[in-house]
Write an enzyme that holds these catalytic residues in place. Structure first.
Site, PDB file in Angstrom:
ATOM      1  N   SER B  45       0.803  -1.215   0.000  1.00  0.00           N
ATOM      2  CA  SER B  45       0.000   0.000   0.000  1.00  0.00           C
ATOM      3  C   SER B  45       0.843   1.276   0.000  1.00  0.00           C
ATOM      4  O   SER B  45       0.339   2.352  -0.239  1.00  0.00           O
ATOM      5  CB  SER B  45      -0.924   0.040   1.225  1.00  0.00           C
ATOM      6  OG  SER B  45      -1.789  -1.051   1.203  1.00  0.00           O
ATOM      7  N   GLY B 241      -4.509  -1.926  -0.850  1.00  0.00           N
ATOM      8  CA  GLY B 241      -3.659  -1.595  -1.984  1.00  0.00           C
ATOM      9  C   GLY B 241      -3.310  -0.129  -1.975  1.00  0.00           C
ATOM     10  O   GLY B 241      -3.834   0.637  -1.166  1.00  0.00           O
ATOM     11  N   CYS B 268      -9.595  -1.886   3.534  1.00  0.00           N
ATOM     12  CA  CYS B 268      -8.885  -0.697   3.073  1.00  0.00           C
ATOM     13  C   CYS B 268      -9.237  -0.356   1.620  1.00  0.00           C
ATOM     14  O   CYS B 268     -10.346   0.054   1.341  1.00  0.00           O
ATOM     15  CB  CYS B 268      -7.374  -0.880   3.282  1.00  0.00           C
ATOM     16  SG  CYS B 268      -6.502   0.685   3.299  1.00  0.00           S
ATOM     17  N   GLN B 272     -12.816   0.608  -0.159  1.00  0.00           N
ATOM     18  CA  GLN B 272     -13.086   1.781  -0.990  1.00  0.00           C
ATOM     19  C   GLN B 272     -13.663   1.366  -2.353  1.00  0.00           C
ATOM     20  O   GLN B 272     -14.598   1.985  -2.869  1.00  0.00           O
ATOM     21  CB  GLN B 272     -11.800   2.594  -1.181  1.00  0.00           C
ATOM     22  CG  GLN B 272     -11.284   3.199   0.124  1.00  0.00           C
ATOM     23  CD  GLN B 272      -9.813   3.615   0.050  1.00  0.00           C
ATOM     24  OE1 GLN B 272      -9.170   3.465  -0.996  1.00  0.00           O
ATOM     25  NE2 GLN B 272      -9.278   4.122   1.146  1.00  0.00           N
ATOM     26  N   ASN B 310      -3.649   2.621   7.486  1.00  0.00           N
ATOM     27  CA  ASN B 310      -2.741   3.131   6.468  1.00  0.00           C
ATOM     28  C   ASN B 310      -3.571   3.485   5.255  1.00  0.00           C
ATOM     29  O   ASN B 310      -3.768   2.674   4.364  1.00  0.00           O
ATOM     30  CB  ASN B 310      -1.707   2.061   6.125  1.00  0.00           C
ATOM     31  CG  ASN B 310      -0.937   2.427   4.876  1.00  0.00           C
ATOM     32  OD1 ASN B 310      -0.827   3.607   4.529  1.00  0.00           O
ATOM     33  ND2 ASN B 310      -0.409   1.429   4.183  1.00  0.00           N
ATOM     34  N   GLY B 312      -4.767   6.979   2.633  1.00  0.00           N
ATOM     35  CA  GLY B 312      -4.782   8.406   2.306  1.00  0.00           C
ATOM     36  C   GLY B 312      -6.155   8.824   1.788  1.00  0.00           C
ATOM     37  O   GLY B 312      -6.479  10.001   1.762  1.00  0.00           O
ATOM     38  N   PHE B 313      -6.955   7.834   1.356  1.00  0.00           N
ATOM     39  CA  PHE B 313      -8.300   8.116   0.853  1.00  0.00           C
ATOM     40  C   PHE B 313      -9.333   7.512   1.795  1.00  0.00           C
ATOM     41  O   PHE B 313      -9.020   6.629   2.585  1.00  0.00           O
ATOM     42  CB  PHE B 313      -8.470   7.521  -0.545  1.00  0.00           C
ATOM     43  CG  PHE B 313      -7.680   8.253  -1.591  1.00  0.00           C
ATOM     44  CD1 PHE B 313      -8.280   9.229  -2.379  1.00  0.00           C
ATOM     45  CD2 PHE B 313      -6.327   7.972  -1.764  1.00  0.00           C
ATOM     46  CE1 PHE B 313      -7.541   9.919  -3.325  1.00  0.00           C
ATOM     47  CE2 PHE B 313      -5.586   8.660  -2.714  1.00  0.00           C
ATOM     48  CZ  PHE B 313      -6.181   9.631  -3.502  1.00  0.00           C
ATOM     49  N   HIS B 352      -6.959  -1.959   9.224  1.00  0.00           N
ATOM     50  CA  HIS B 352      -6.286  -3.237   8.966  1.00  0.00           C
ATOM     51  C   HIS B 352      -6.446  -4.215  10.112  1.00  0.00           C
ATOM     52  O   HIS B 352      -5.615  -4.250  11.016  1.00  0.00           O
ATOM     53  CB  HIS B 352      -4.800  -2.989   8.689  1.00  0.00           C
ATOM     54  CG  HIS B 352      -4.565  -2.369   7.360  1.00  0.00           C
ATOM     55  ND1 HIS B 352      -4.332  -3.092   6.209  1.00  0.00           N
ATOM     56  CD2 HIS B 352      -4.597  -1.068   6.975  1.00  0.00           C
ATOM     57  CE1 HIS B 352      -4.196  -2.280   5.186  1.00  0.00           C
ATOM     58  NE2 HIS B 352      -4.354  -1.038   5.619  1.00  0.00           N
ATOM     59  N   GLU B 354      -5.829  -7.224  10.136  1.00  0.00           N
ATOM     60  CA  GLU B 354      -4.722  -8.192  10.162  1.00  0.00           C
ATOM     61  C   GLU B 354      -3.525  -7.621  10.917  1.00  0.00           C
ATOM     62  O   GLU B 354      -2.523  -8.305  11.115  1.00  0.00           O
ATOM     63  CB  GLU B 354      -4.327  -8.582   8.735  1.00  0.00           C
ATOM     64  CG  GLU B 354      -3.432  -7.598   7.995  1.00  0.00           C
ATOM     65  CD  GLU B 354      -4.164  -6.361   7.471  1.00  0.00           C
ATOM     66  OE1 GLU B 354      -5.370  -6.222   7.765  1.00  0.00           O
ATOM     67  OE2 GLU B 354      -3.551  -5.535   6.798  1.00  0.00           O
TER      68      GLU B 354
END
Ligand SMILES: Nc1ncnc2c1ncn2[C@@H]1O[C@H](COP(=O)(O)OP(=O)(O)O)[C@@H](O)[C@H]1O
Ligand SMILES: Nc1ncnc2c1ncn2[C@@H]1O[C@H](COP(=O)(O)OP(=O)(O)O)[C@@H](O)[C@H]1O
Ligand SMILES: [Mg+2]
Ligand SMILES: [Mg+2]
Lengths: 1065, 377
Positions: B45, B241, B268, B272, B310, B312-313, B352, B354
């Site tokens: 990612s 990703g 993640c 999205q 983690n 950014g979007f 996340h 995991e």
């Protein structure tokens, strides 16, 4: 949870400061009380320690300064209609008292519930056997062990764990009574002591994990089962050295995420297994450095020294949050006080390194074994924040105030290789410095690691620091390029250390830095590594480019704190600093605190408007002053630590407020002080200054013995002794410090049989008012910090009292004191001698503040801010009760140390006992100090010749109270002659059974033993040491024996009553 | 060897080079996790990013062959305050420095990472150039000016696998008790076949599925729907990703198909894409969420999970079709952290579960996935 949040809560404090339990519980207690008050709850507080901020009026609704015993709790519950009891912010004392109350059915009887931790949870965590069983059920490994309930059981089962074996008593504090047994003899001895010290007479005997890595997690859980880790801590010293005696670092440095997350999972599981439903706990782990095998060591179901450290290290106020959780809130309902925008249900993340270094007092306890083991021995600590481990370690070292500013500073004399290796192998308080020395001698990181067990990660940074110091030797002040100077400063190396290397003055290095713009930046502690904007200004310095220090808006006052706790300078001064902050706020100033002691209330980011967590040294303080540009800086509230900086700060042009440095000098400088006394027509003991051994002998002969001798400028009577003759003086001179031009020796006529008195006064520079006069119970010659004291004075003739009051105020006016002043007097017959003048707040100020209900230091701060005395609200009605201070000593913990008192201070803490008359107040004070006076039984008596006459009456009194006396030959002969019956008993070594045998058999309930003088002390010491080990009261002066008799009489006449402080004042 | 980071707003942060020697362009972001740098390095990612670590000491425990999330690092640059040269951990097999050198990651140390973080916090994630070779400033400015950034790029295509494969994991030299601590709440009773669509996935997700008794086949991000159908999955997993999810529009038909036909779980980026596939919108956060301490509330139970994040979007909650209901929300900024479809067997989270790095608080979501697949079959 039944019935929602309670309407009234009893908070239990932690009592006197002892090793393992210091100001951190004042800090957690204050946070808890504030949090409860914010929730609109009525707060009742029980704490026997008057030097605490938590016992101040204005915090709790009702304050009980009473012995921390179940009877007192019961009395409070009866009076106050308490609904709940919070035992988790008062350390081990709080927990043990709560459990004792629960066991006796007191809580049930009064319908009071425990909040914060249940009795089951406390017992599961504190009873080492139950804890192990609970861990086993939860599938969490612990080390192999068994519980011994007798010495025999221990000896017969030792094969189960083998040697060395670790002994860990249940329900004790700071590992007291624990240790490492390497053979059967040691096992038998240690086990005997441990069983005696454990309130439940159980000791865990355990497989040794010495050398494993030690970690701690601070965990919190709420009633909805949300649980978080606030902070991870890695001990630099591996297992085998108590965490309280270890250098510790936050966050953990050498764990991968995989390992850390397993530890986190276990930590939360421990919390759930033990059943801590709400609140904070500390969980300790050991990890094998070669295999990663991990075991759970213990958990403390309460806030602790480590949680105070974690709160300061992260900015996350654990005690406050834990209190709100105990009321039934959940983590997400509590805002993060630092960001104000995010909730408390997150895990702080740091972008700096925090290092804690303990401080010990082995120089004062020469009889104690200075090896560090599983029982804690340190009496204070410092914390330092840096961007890197090296920077924080360097800052921590200079925060300690042990005269060392660099790692290579002063391990002296440089040992031979064999000694060096032993000093590395055997944990001791100077080990870090020996590690540095080892690198200097060419040992490798791997070699030092093998010898010490310290992780190579830490060692490489120590090695790099040593290399940097050595690199500095290739330069001079002028030849060192700015870029290199900056590299040294980025490692945290002190100006003083560089000055020593470059043979120049500290000021020269500072000037050079300023010219080269090598200046520290101030960065924020914000719980979130700058992810969010922080509201609470809590700063530390680091050599970075971008500073975050605020541009000052309103005029501010900077209060300099008192640094690490030590004997002679502890919580009293933190109390005064916090009060000063309040006083300056009263006067409309913004307040700024500078201090480096993580245990304190002063370093709570809530105390002053801005907090700088910095060493209280000239270098660091001036850096703060340069960015703060305050209206004033004050040095007279934090004890000797800031006071020492007065002249330099003034010379450098900083706006020093309060008593001027010249006046401080007049009071502290010996000759100036004598001149002052002469000018004022006051007597002081005749004395002399010697700048060489020969001169010392000459002066001694001229003055005549006995003499009281000491090095100049000392604190807490360090190195002070009464010498009785020439031979004694020679022995002192041989054992003590080098007497020289720079280290003169002070000699004074020792005033025998003199009554000592403390007086404190407030002064605005022109006018003064007396805070109070305290009469000492013990004679002069026993340090004022150790003697029992009583307010108001009980035996002083009014005329003399008036003279002393007048002299105190006269001195204050003459010196031009602005703030507080302390004077110590000795009365010999009707002659008044001035022993010393302290132009600052003193240890007795908090005590008087509590006895009289007036916040003297707060008022003093207002005077410093420019108020006149007449403008202050000051109401001083005569006292209605008797207030007795008793001291608490660390002898039980520092095994082998003889518990006799002298001019060198040895106590760590104090308590207050209050009663309608002296006897009752004294008995309560002793009770609060942990000494329960016996009601009947045997008393061992042995007094020196000079005390015999005075003792006769006291001995007869004990007999009248029904006690049986056991006396050694000389004492017995004298007493029998005077018609006081007593049984004979041998001294140790004279024959059997001797006094120690009687003690062990339980035939003796109290020891009265005034030391015979140097020669015959040895066997007596054995008796006193044994009494301490067996927790039998041991009185070493006739005055104390007399006072105790009055106490016993008072107690047999009526039961002590317990009242809120206001009702006593 | 000195170097610097040049940001698109013209500010510059200096340091000393380590790792691979070179010059790279990317998006500068900060990460607040104190440990777990190797997992971060190997998390796909971070493709296209220059990652600033806020904790000052990096490299303390070296690197080892187990703590990886994919076969190699994906980020382009790594900025730290102080690099440890002597790693200390019994699992360590090498230094961070040599690891980065080997894998072409440009490193910079001695950086005032706190000032840089504060800068990024107030300006948002910025385009940046990182160099640790003697690159003249003029040249650096020109190069950075010509850089169009990563938001308009399809990074997924670059990091996704080329061919489908069956995921296997033999286990490595993990810490003792590691597996027991991860103990799954639910293990599949029969054979459950999960097809994981690889948008840049972290292997720990797959390890968690294996641990729960699933068989896992990984397929490329832009695999045709028929490939998915041919595998006959019991459930579909949509992975995390890098970059802007809108740039992976080519995957939306597959995502939609999976959601409509199989129990589907997204993490993640996968979360999205689910939103986009059903007509929702995504937007760029000012400086993203990157850390291991983010509190998220599970709306149904009120329980707080400390999560690893983690991204950014984020998904614009208001744009979601009625059919989706929010299940998790960030306690820091209130953004959407999880959702589920009211009718379809579909759920997803933004964070996340995991972990790796980060707390294990949210592993129950994998149990939930297994349960959903079992109920279906
Ligand atoms: N089995 C052991 N082997 C070696 N050291 C031990 C062992 N158990 C405890 N210790 C050491 O003793 C110290 C004190 O033990 P602990 O159980 O934490 O007691 P306390 O209640 O005083 O904190 C620990 O900090 C650790 O260093
Ligand atoms: N001349 C003296 N005669 C008798 N006792 C003295 C004399 N001087 C000091 N002392 C005793 O020594 C103790 C410590 O001395 P002091 O000067 O107060 O040192 P400190 O600065 O450590 O408080 C006093 O409390 C007192 O009991
Ligand atoms: Mg402990
Ligand atoms: Mg304990």
């Amino acid at each position: 949870m039944s019935g929602g949040a309670p309407r009234s809560v009893l908070v239990i404090g932690s009592g006197p400061i002892v090793i393992g339990q210091a100001c951190e519980f004042d800090y957690s207690g204050v946070q808890a009380i504030k949090a409860l008050k914010e929730e609109g709850i009525r707060v009742i507080l029980l704490n026997s320690n008057p030097a605490t901020l938590m016992t101040d009026p204005g915090l709790a609704d009702a304050v009980y300064i009473e012995p921390m015993v179940p009877e007192a709790v019961e009395a409070i519950l009866e009076k106050e209609g308490v609904e709940a009891l919070l035992p988790t912010v008062g350390g081990q004392t709080g927990l043990n008292l709560a459990v004792a109350c629960a066991r006796r059915g007191i809580l049930e009887r009064h319908g009071v519930r425990l909040i914060g931790a249940s009795v089951e949870a406390i017992e599961t965590a504190e009873d080492r056997e139950r804890f192990k069983a609970a861990m086993a059920r939860a599938g969490l490994p612990t080390s192999r062990s068994f519980v011994a309930r007798s010495v025999e059981e221990g000896l017969s089962r030792i094969a189960e764990v083998g040697f060395p074996a670790i002994l860990r008593p249940s329900f004790t504090l700071g590992g007291v009574g624990g240790g490492v047994a390497r053979d059967r003899d040691q096992l038998a001895r240690l086990l005997g002591e441990g069983l005696a010290l454990s309130p439940v007479h159980e000791v865990l005997v355990e497989e040794s994990l010495i050398g494993w890595k030690e970690f701690e997690l601070e965990v919190i859980r709420d009633r909805a089962d949300n649980a978080i880790v606030v902070c991870s801590i890695e001990n630099l010293d591996p297992m085998g050295v108590h965490t309280g005696d270890s250098v510790t670092v936050a966050p953990a440095q050498t764990l991968t995420d995989k390992e850390y997350q397993v530890m986190r999972d276990w930590g939360l599981k421990v919390l759930r297994t033990v059943g801590v439903e709400t609140g904070g706990s500390n969980v300790q782990f050991a990890l094998h450095p070669g295999t990663g095998r991990m075991v759970v060591v213990e958990m403390n179901p309460r806030v602790s020294r480590s949680s105070a450290l974690a709160s300061k290290a992260t900015g996350y106020p654990i005690a406050r949050v834990a209190t709100l959780l105990a009321l039934g809130k959940t983590l997400d309902q509590i805002p993060n006080a630092i960001t104000g925008t995010t909730p408390a249900s997150f895990e702080p993340t740091l972008d700096y390194v925090v290092t804690k270094v303990p401080r010990w007092a082995f120089d004062k306890f020469k009889g104690a074994d200075p090896t560090l083991t599983t029982a804690m021995k340190s009496i204070g600590e410092v914390m330092a924040i840096g961007r890197t481990f090296a920077e924080s370690l360097s800052k921590a070292i200079r925060s300690l105030e042990v005269g060392r500013y660099g790692l290579l500073d002063g391990v002296d004399p440089v040992p031979d290789r064999k000694t060096l290796l032993r000093k590395l192998q055997e944990p001791n308080w100077e080990r870090l410095f020996y590690v540095a020395l080892a690198f200097n001698h060419g040992l490798t990181v791997q070699e030092v690691h093998e010898l010490t067990g310290i992780d190579p990660w830490f060692l490489q940074h120590v090695e790099a620091l040593v290399a940097a110091e050595n690199r500095a030797r290739f330069f001079t002040l002028d030849s060192c390029p700015a870029s290199v100077l900056r590299q040294f400063k980025r490692k945290g190396i002190a100006d003083r250390a560089l000055a020593a290397i470059w043979r120049c003055r500290e000021g020269d290095v500072r000037r050079r830095r300023q010219e080269a713009s090598v200046l520290p930046a101030f960065l924020g502690v914000d719980t979130c590594a700058a992810e969010f904007d922080a509201r609470t200004p809590y700063f530390y310095s680091a050599y970075e480019d971008h500073t975050e220090a605020p541009t000052p808006s309103a005029p501010s006052m900077v209060v300099l704190g008192s640094g690490p706790n030590r004997i002679g300078q502890g919580i009293e001064f933190d109390y005064c600093c916090c009060q000063a902050v309040l006083g300056f706020a009263d006067e409309g100033f913004e307040t700024v605190m500078v201090n480096c002691n993580p245990e304190t209330v002063s370093t709570d980011f809530d105390t002053a408007d801005r907090l700088y967590f910095e060493p209280v040294t000239l270098e660091d303080v001036t850096a703060v002053l340069d960015v703060e540009k305050p209206a004033g800086v004050v040095v007279t509230f934090g004890g000797q630590t800031p006071l020492k900086l007065a002249r330099d700060l003034e010379r450098l042009g900083y706006p020093l407020k309060g008593t001027p440095p010249a006046a401080i000098h007049r009071a502290e400088d010996r000759e100036a002080f004598q001149a002052l006394c002469r000018a004022m027509g006051l007597r002081h003991p005749e004395g002399a200054i010697a700048r060489s051994v020969a001169e010392a002998r000459r002066e001694a002969a001229a003055l005549g013995f006995p003499l009281i001798v000491r090095p100049s400028y000392v604190l807490g009577g360090q190195g002070m002794a009464v010498v009785t003759g020439e031979e004694h003086l020679d022995a002192y001179l041989a054992a003590a410090l080098k007497v020289s031009e720079d280290n003169p020796l002070l000699l004074d006529r020792f005033l025998e049989e003199a009554v000592e008195v403390d007086a404190d006064a407030l002064c605005d520079g022109k006018e003064g008012v007396l805070c109070g006069v305290l009469e000492h119970v013990e004679k002069a010659g026993i340090h004022s910090g150790d003697s029992s004291q009583v307010y108001p004075p009980q035996t002083l003739p009014p005329a003399l009292l008036a003279q002393m009051e007048e002299a105190t105020l006269g001195m204050a006016r003459e010196l031009g004191v602005v703030g507080l002043l302390n004077v110590q007097f000795a009365l010999k017959g009707d002659e008044i001698y001035v022993l010393e003048v302290n132009p600052r707040v003193s240890r007795t100020v908090p005590f008087l503040a509590k006895a009289r209900g007036v916040a003297f230091p707060r008022l003093a701060a207002r005077l410093v801010a420019g108020r006149r005395l007449g403008e202050l609200p000051l109401d001083l009605p005569p006292p209605r009760s008797v207030f007795v201070k008793a001291s608490v000593f660390p002898f039980a913990r520092l095994r082998g140390e003889d518990p006799i008192l002298g001019p060198e201070m040895k106590s760590t803490g104090e308590v207050m006992g209050i009663g309608a008359d002296f006897g009752l107040a004294f008995a309560k004070a002793l009770r609060a100090a942990g000494t329960a006076l016996p009601e009947s039984g045997g008393i061992f008596v042995s007094v020196r010749d000079s005390d015999k006459e005075a003792f006769r009456e006291v001995a007869a009194g004990y007999v009248r109270e029904g006690f049986g006396l056991y006396a050694t030959a000389g004492t017995r002969a004298y007493l029998e002659r005077c018609g006081v019956p007593c049984e004979p008993v041998y001294k140790v070594g004279e024959g059997k059974p001797d006094a120690v045998d009687l003690l062990r058999n339980g035939q003796i309930q109290m020891v009265i033993n005034t030391p015979l003088g140097r020669k015959s002390q040895f066997d007596e010491a054995a008796i006193r040491v044994e009494a301490i080990a067996l927790q039998v009261p041991c009185l070493t002066t006739v005055e104390a024996a007399r006072a105790a008799l009055m106490g016993i009489r008072a107690l047999s006449a009526r039961r002590p009553d317990y009242r809120p402080l206001k009702k006593w004042q | 060897m000195t170097g610097y980071l040049l940001l698109e707003d013209g500010s510059r942060f200096e340091g000393r080079g380590f790792g691979f020697k070179g010059t790279v362009l990317g998006e500068a972001v900060f990460q607040t996790a104190m440990v777990g740098y190797q997992e971060i390095l190997t998390d796909p990612s971070y493709a296209g990013q220059l990652v600033v670590m806020t904790y000052p000491h990096m490299g303390n425990y070296g690197v080892n062959p187990q703590d990886v999330e994919s076969r190699r690092p994906h980020l382009k640059g790594f900025l730290v305050r102080e690099l440890s040269t002597l790693p200390s951990n019994w699992r360590a097999r090498g230094t961070l420095d040599s690891y980065l050198r080997e894998h072409g990651v440009v490193g910079l140390q001695d950086v005032d990472t706190r000032a840089l973080t504060r800068h990024l916090r107030s300006r948002g994630a910025l385009k940046a150039l990182l160099t640790n070779e003697d690159l003249p400033p003029e040249k650096a400015r020109e190069t950075l000016a010509a850089f169009e950034g990563i938001d308009g790029k399809d990074l997924t295509g670059a990091v996704s696998c080329r061919k489908a494969y069956a995921f296997r994991y033999e286990g490595g030299n993990e810490p003792p008790h590691f597996r027991e601590t991860l103990a799954p709440g639910r293990v599949a009773s029969g054979r459950l076949h999960v097809v994981a669509v690889d948008f840049g996935l972290k292997e720990n997700i797959l390890r968690n599925l294996l641990l729960r008794g699933c068989e896992v086949t990984v397929i490329p991000a832009y695999a045709p729907v028929r490939d998915l159908v041919a595998l006959g999955p019991d459930g579909v997993f949509l992975s995390n990703g890098p970059g802007n999810p809108e740039m992976a529009a080519a995957a939306l038909p597959l995502v939609r198909y999976a959601a409509e036909h199989f129990p589907t779980f997204g993490i993640c980026f996968g979360h999205q894409l689910l939103a986009l596939a059903f007509g929702g919108r995504t937007y760029k956060l000012p400086f993203g969420h990157r850390g291991a301490n983010h509190p998220v509330v599970h709306l149904e139970t009120g329980r707080v999970e400390i999560t690893s994040q983690n991204h950014g979007f984020a998904v614009e909650e208001a744009s979601l079709p009625e059919a989706f209901e929010p299940t998790h929300r960030s306690l820091n900024d209130g953004t959407l952290e999880g959702m589920r479809h009211r009718e379809l067997n579909v759920f997803s989270v933004q964070y996340h579960p995991e972990a790796s790095p980060g707390p294990h608080d949210s592993l129950y979501l994998f149990d939930e996935f297994v349960k959903r697949m079992e109920e279906k079959t």
